[in-house]
Design an enzyme around this catalytic site. Structure first.
Site, PDB file in Angstrom:
ATOM      1  NE  ARG A 160       6.783 -35.994  -9.843  1.00 47.72           N
ATOM      2  CZ  ARG A 160       6.401 -36.424  -8.646  1.00 47.72           C
ATOM      3  NH1 ARG A 160       5.148 -36.729  -8.437  1.00 47.72           N
ATOM      4  NH2 ARG A 160       7.246 -36.564  -7.661  1.00 47.72           N
ATOM      5  CG  ASP A 184       1.407 -42.869  -0.295  1.00 46.70           C
ATOM      6  OD1 ASP A 184       0.526 -41.990  -0.154  1.00 46.70           O
ATOM      7  OD2 ASP A 184       1.974 -43.087  -1.391  1.00 46.70           O
TER       8      ASP A 184
HETATM    9  C1  SAM Z   1      -3.108 -36.719  -3.807  1.00 51.82           C
HETATM   10  S1  SAM Z   1      -2.377 -37.666  -2.505  1.00 51.82           S
HETATM   11  C2  SAM Z   1      -3.652 -37.563  -1.270  1.00 51.82           C
HETATM   12  C3  SAM Z   1      -3.101 -37.509   0.125  1.00 51.82           C
HETATM   13  C4  SAM Z   1      -4.147 -37.372   1.236  1.00 51.82           C
HETATM   14  N1  SAM Z   1      -4.950 -38.558   1.338  1.00 51.82           N
HETATM   15  C5  SAM Z   1      -5.004 -36.160   1.026  1.00 51.82           C
HETATM   16  O1  SAM Z   1      -6.172 -36.269   0.689  1.00 51.82           O
HETATM   17  O2  SAM Z   1      -4.485 -35.051   1.183  1.00 51.82           O
HETATM   18  C6  SAM Z   1      -2.604 -39.321  -3.136  1.00 51.82           C
HETATM   19  C7  SAM Z   1      -1.672 -40.342  -2.506  1.00 51.82           C
HETATM   20  O3  SAM Z   1      -2.112 -41.640  -2.890  1.00 51.82           O
HETATM   21  C8  SAM Z   1      -0.985 -42.446  -3.117  1.00 51.82           C
HETATM   22  N2  SAM Z   1      -1.374 -43.573  -3.990  1.00 51.82           N
HETATM   23  C9  SAM Z   1      -1.658 -43.556  -5.319  1.00 51.82           C
HETATM   24  N3  SAM Z   1      -1.927 -44.790  -5.755  1.00 51.82           N
HETATM   25  C10 SAM Z   1      -1.815 -45.622  -4.678  1.00 51.82           C
HETATM   26  C11 SAM Z   1      -1.965 -47.018  -4.491  1.00 51.82           C
HETATM   27  N4  SAM Z   1      -2.282 -47.833  -5.507  1.00 51.82           N
HETATM   28  N5  SAM Z   1      -1.775 -47.530  -3.262  1.00 51.82           N
HETATM   29  C12 SAM Z   1      -1.453 -46.716  -2.223  1.00 51.82           C
HETATM   30  N6  SAM Z   1      -1.281 -45.388  -2.336  1.00 51.82           N
HETATM   31  C13 SAM Z   1      -1.471 -44.841  -3.560  1.00 51.82           C
HETATM   32  C14 SAM Z   1       0.020 -41.502  -3.765  1.00 51.82           C
HETATM   33  O4  SAM Z   1       1.349 -41.965  -3.631  1.00 51.82           O
HETATM   34  C15 SAM Z   1      -0.245 -40.210  -2.993  1.00 51.82           C
HETATM   35  O5  SAM Z   1       0.635 -40.031  -1.919  1.00 51.82           O
END
Ligand code: SAM
Length: 249
Positions: A14, A122
């Site tokens: 990416r 997020d």
């Molecule tokens: C795999 S998705 C999960 C989405 C949802 N919670 C679910 O379980 O379907 C993980 C999300 O966490 C966010 N994320 C990763 N690191 C983060 C951080 N340090 N602070 C806030 N969000 C974060 C990513 O951008 C992503 O959108």
């Protein structure tokens, strides 16, 4: 579940796309480009975030949240004005907060009488913008149990659906890095932080869980992802079900 190696390979691919977009040929050139460039730091974060999600993901959480939290609230607040605060932390493109909102709407018939708000955050600004648009391919309906289809309306094109305003109005989207400061006042009745902590090391995860515990009202609920089970002791939290924790009262 993806392995750490697969996840690194995916991030590199990416990031390579970002380098191509900027016409840069090496990661070192990108590192120099990003230094002191706030907008590019944001692009960098957006390009390496793993946003996979879906409606009603890990549905056992909603089987618990519906009767135990939402329906119990409806019962105790009936005839008055109840207050509920929720947080979808790491909300990705919105499927998680809209699922929570749909369950609330279904379980609390007089929801408009109450003071119910959900914060959805997020780190990735592009994905939050997508979440706020609330528009999904019509194939997303396959993930949503039919009794909730009433909350999806036809989109601008036939191939899309839009989440109804009644659910959208419950949610405020904000950019927030879970590893930074939280400019959040008050405590939550429930926090969903699912499939986010998998990317963090043990001490980071423990500290984050400690912060979530403090951010929950006594008796409040924490839902985490299936591969994020908490190991070791987490003072103030009790395991109540599969990846479901409760702050001690
Ligand atoms: C795999 S998705 C999960 C989405 C949802 N919670 C679910 O379980 O379907 C993980 C999300 O966490 C966010 N994320 C990763 N690191 C983060 C951080 N340090 N602070 C806030 N969000 C974060 C990513 O951008 C992503 O959108």
């Amino acid at each position: 579940m993806c392995s750490a190696k697969a996840s690194v390979t995916w991030s590199i691919s990416r990031l390579s796309r970002r380098l191509r977009a900027l016409n840069l040929s090496t990661f070192k050139a990108y590192r120099d480009h990003i230094a002191g460039n706030e907008r590019e730091v944001e692009n960098y974060i957006n390009s390496i975030s793993t946003n996979h999600t879906k409606f009603f993901r890990e549905s056992h959480h909603f089987d618990h949240f519906g009767p135990t939290v939402a329906r119990a609230f409806a019962r105790s607040a009936r005839g008055g004005t109840g207050r509920m605060r929720l947080w979808s932390a790491g909300c990705s493109s919105g499927e998680e907060p809209y699922t929570i909102a749909a369950v609330l709407k279904k379980e609390i018939p007089d929801i408009g009488q109450h003071d119910i708000r959900m914060l959805a955050t997020d780190i990735d600004t592009d994905i939050i913008a997508k979440a706020a648009r609330a528009e999904y391919p019509a194939t997303a309906l396959e993930e949503i149990p039919s009794e909730y289809h009433e909350y999806c309306e036809p989109g601008a094109s036939k191939s899309n659906v839009v989440v109804s305003e009644s659910l959208r109005n419950l949610i405020a989207y904000r950019q927030l890095n879970l590893l930074g400061p939280w400019p959040i006042k008050g405590q939550f009745d429930a926090i969903f932080c699912r499939n986010v902590m998998i990317y963090f090391d043990g001490p980071t995860k423990s500290k984050l869980v400690e912060r979530f515990t403090q951010q929950l009202r006594p008796g409040g609920w924490l839902y985490i992802g299936h591969s994020e089970s908490l190991i070791g002791s987490h003072p103030g939290l009790t395991l109540m079900g599969r990846t479901i924790y409760r702050r001690e009262a």
